[in-house]
Design a protein around this motif. Structure first.
Motif, PDB file in Angstrom:
ATOM      1  N   ASP A   1      79.943  61.928  77.217  1.00 64.12           N
ATOM      2  CA  ASP A   1      78.643  62.493  77.556  1.00 64.12           C
ATOM      3  C   ASP A   1      77.742  62.361  76.338  1.00 64.12           C
ATOM      4  O   ASP A   1      78.197  62.001  75.256  1.00 64.12           O
ATOM      5  CB  ASP A   1      78.803  63.961  77.962  1.00 64.12           C
ATOM      6  CG  ASP A   1      77.583  64.494  78.703  1.00 64.12           C
ATOM      7  OD1 ASP A   1      76.659  63.701  78.991  1.00 64.12           O
ATOM      8  OD2 ASP A   1      77.542  65.693  78.980  1.00 64.12           O
TER       9      ASP A   1
ATOM     10  N   TRP B   1      69.743  62.608  77.490  1.00 60.96           N
ATOM     11  CA  TRP B   1      69.598  61.284  78.102  1.00 60.96           C
ATOM     12  C   TRP B   1      68.118  61.099  78.446  1.00 60.96           C
ATOM     13  O   TRP B   1      67.581  61.810  79.285  1.00 60.96           O
ATOM     14  CB  TRP B   1      70.393  61.191  79.398  1.00 60.96           C
ATOM     15  CG  TRP B   1      71.872  61.225  79.263  1.00 60.96           C
ATOM     16  CD1 TRP B   1      72.673  62.300  79.478  1.00 60.96           C
ATOM     17  CD2 TRP B   1      72.734  60.148  78.906  1.00 60.96           C
ATOM     18  NE1 TRP B   1      73.984  61.947  79.285  1.00 60.96           N
ATOM     19  CE2 TRP B   1      74.043  60.626  78.931  1.00 60.96           C
ATOM     20  CE3 TRP B   1      72.518  58.810  78.563  1.00 60.96           C
ATOM     21  CZ2 TRP B   1      75.144  59.836  78.629  1.00 60.96           C
ATOM     22  CZ3 TRP B   1      73.613  58.024  78.269  1.00 60.96           C
ATOM     23  CH2 TRP B   1      74.908  58.533  78.302  1.00 60.96           C
TER      24      TRP B   1
ATOM     25  N   ASP C   1      68.396  59.217  82.130  1.00 66.59           N
ATOM     26  CA  ASP C   1      69.546  59.708  82.875  1.00 66.59           C
ATOM     27  C   ASP C   1      70.772  58.894  82.489  1.00 66.59           C
ATOM     28  O   ASP C   1      70.676  57.828  81.899  1.00 66.59           O
ATOM     29  CB  ASP C   1      69.343  59.792  84.397  1.00 66.59           C
ATOM     30  CG  ASP C   1      69.508  58.501  85.176  1.00 66.59           C
ATOM     31  OD1 ASP C   1      70.437  57.727  84.913  1.00 66.59           O
ATOM     32  OD2 ASP C   1      68.699  58.291  86.103  1.00 66.59           O
ATOM     33  N   SER C   2      71.928  59.415  82.815  1.00 64.62           N
ATOM     34  CA  SER C   2      73.176  58.845  82.312  1.00 64.62           C
ATOM     35  C   SER C   2      73.611  57.565  83.018  1.00 64.62           C
ATOM     36  O   SER C   2      74.589  56.949  82.619  1.00 64.62           O
ATOM     37  CB  SER C   2      74.294  59.878  82.414  1.00 64.62           C
ATOM     38  OG  SER C   2      74.543  60.179  83.770  1.00 64.62           O
ATOM     39  N   SER C   3      72.897  57.127  84.049  1.00 64.46           N
ATOM     40  CA  SER C   3      73.287  55.891  84.726  1.00 64.46           C
ATOM     41  C   SER C   3      72.293  54.757  84.481  1.00 64.46           C
ATOM     42  O   SER C   3      72.360  53.724  85.130  1.00 64.46           O
ATOM     43  CB  SER C   3      73.440  56.130  86.231  1.00 64.46           C
ATOM     44  OG  SER C   3      72.198  56.499  86.788  1.00 64.46           O
TER      45      SER C   3
ATOM     46  N   GLY D   1      71.740  53.755  76.617  1.00 65.87           N
ATOM     47  CA  GLY D   1      73.017  54.354  76.971  1.00 65.87           C
ATOM     48  C   GLY D   1      74.110  54.004  75.994  1.00 65.87           C
ATOM     49  O   GLY D   1      73.850  53.571  74.868  1.00 65.87           O
TER      50      GLY D   1
ATOM     51  N   PRO E   1      77.330  52.685  81.442  1.00 62.65           N
ATOM     52  CA  PRO E   1      76.519  53.433  82.405  1.00 62.65           C
ATOM     53  C   PRO E   1      77.118  53.340  83.804  1.00 62.65           C
ATOM     54  O   PRO E   1      77.659  52.310  84.195  1.00 62.65           O
ATOM     55  CB  PRO E   1      75.161  52.734  82.335  1.00 62.65           C
ATOM     56  CG  PRO E   1      75.105  52.240  80.929  1.00 62.65           C
ATOM     57  CD  PRO E   1      76.513  51.784  80.626  1.00 62.65           C
TER      58      PRO E   1
ATOM     59  N   TYR F   1      81.031  56.945  82.960  1.00 60.92           N
ATOM     60  CA  TYR F   1      81.350  57.679  81.734  1.00 60.92           C
ATOM     61  C   TYR F   1      82.566  58.593  81.876  1.00 60.92           C
ATOM     62  O   TYR F   1      82.860  59.357  80.986  1.00 60.92           O
ATOM     63  CB  TYR F   1      80.147  58.475  81.252  1.00 60.92           C
ATOM     64  CG  TYR F   1      79.042  57.598  80.698  1.00 60.92           C
ATOM     65  CD1 TYR F   1      79.284  56.729  79.641  1.00 60.92           C
ATOM     66  CD2 TYR F   1      77.770  57.628  81.225  1.00 60.92           C
ATOM     67  CE1 TYR F   1      78.290  55.925  79.128  1.00 60.92           C
ATOM     68  CE2 TYR F   1      76.757  56.830  80.709  1.00 60.92           C
ATOM     69  CZ  TYR F   1      77.018  55.987  79.667  1.00 60.92           C
ATOM     70  OH  TYR F   1      76.028  55.191  79.162  1.00 60.92           O
TER      71      TYR F   1
END
Length: 79
Positions: A9, A13, A16-18, A23, A42, A45
């Motif tokens: 994590d 972000w 966003d994390s995707s 990333g 991405p 995770y």
């Protein structure tokens, strides 16, 4: 790192994390010599089981312009 189940994590972000704009992508070189593999990227995770070995993290930025954020990745061992 030791073998186990891990999740990755990061704080703040910006997209966003995707997102593939900024990333973390990481590779694992297992101690058993079985060959380097992608550990996290991405949309993936974790959590995921990883062998004992060397984990390399790369923070990437794939965007134009300035990204004014502090980005701190964190690796958590679940078991």
């Amino acid at each position: 790192m030791d073998a186990g189940t891990y999740t990755l994590d990061a704080s703040d972000w910006p997209y966003d994390s995707s997102s593939w704009l900024i990333g973390i992508q990481s590779t694992l070189t297992p101690d058993d010599g079985s060959g380097q593999t992608t550990a996290f990227e991405p949309k993936g995770y974790g959590p995921r089981p990883l062998k004992a070995g060397t984990l390399t993290l790369n923070i990437f930025i794939n965007t134009t312009g300035e990204v004014d954020k502090t980005f701190t990745p964190r690796l958590y061992k679940i078991d």
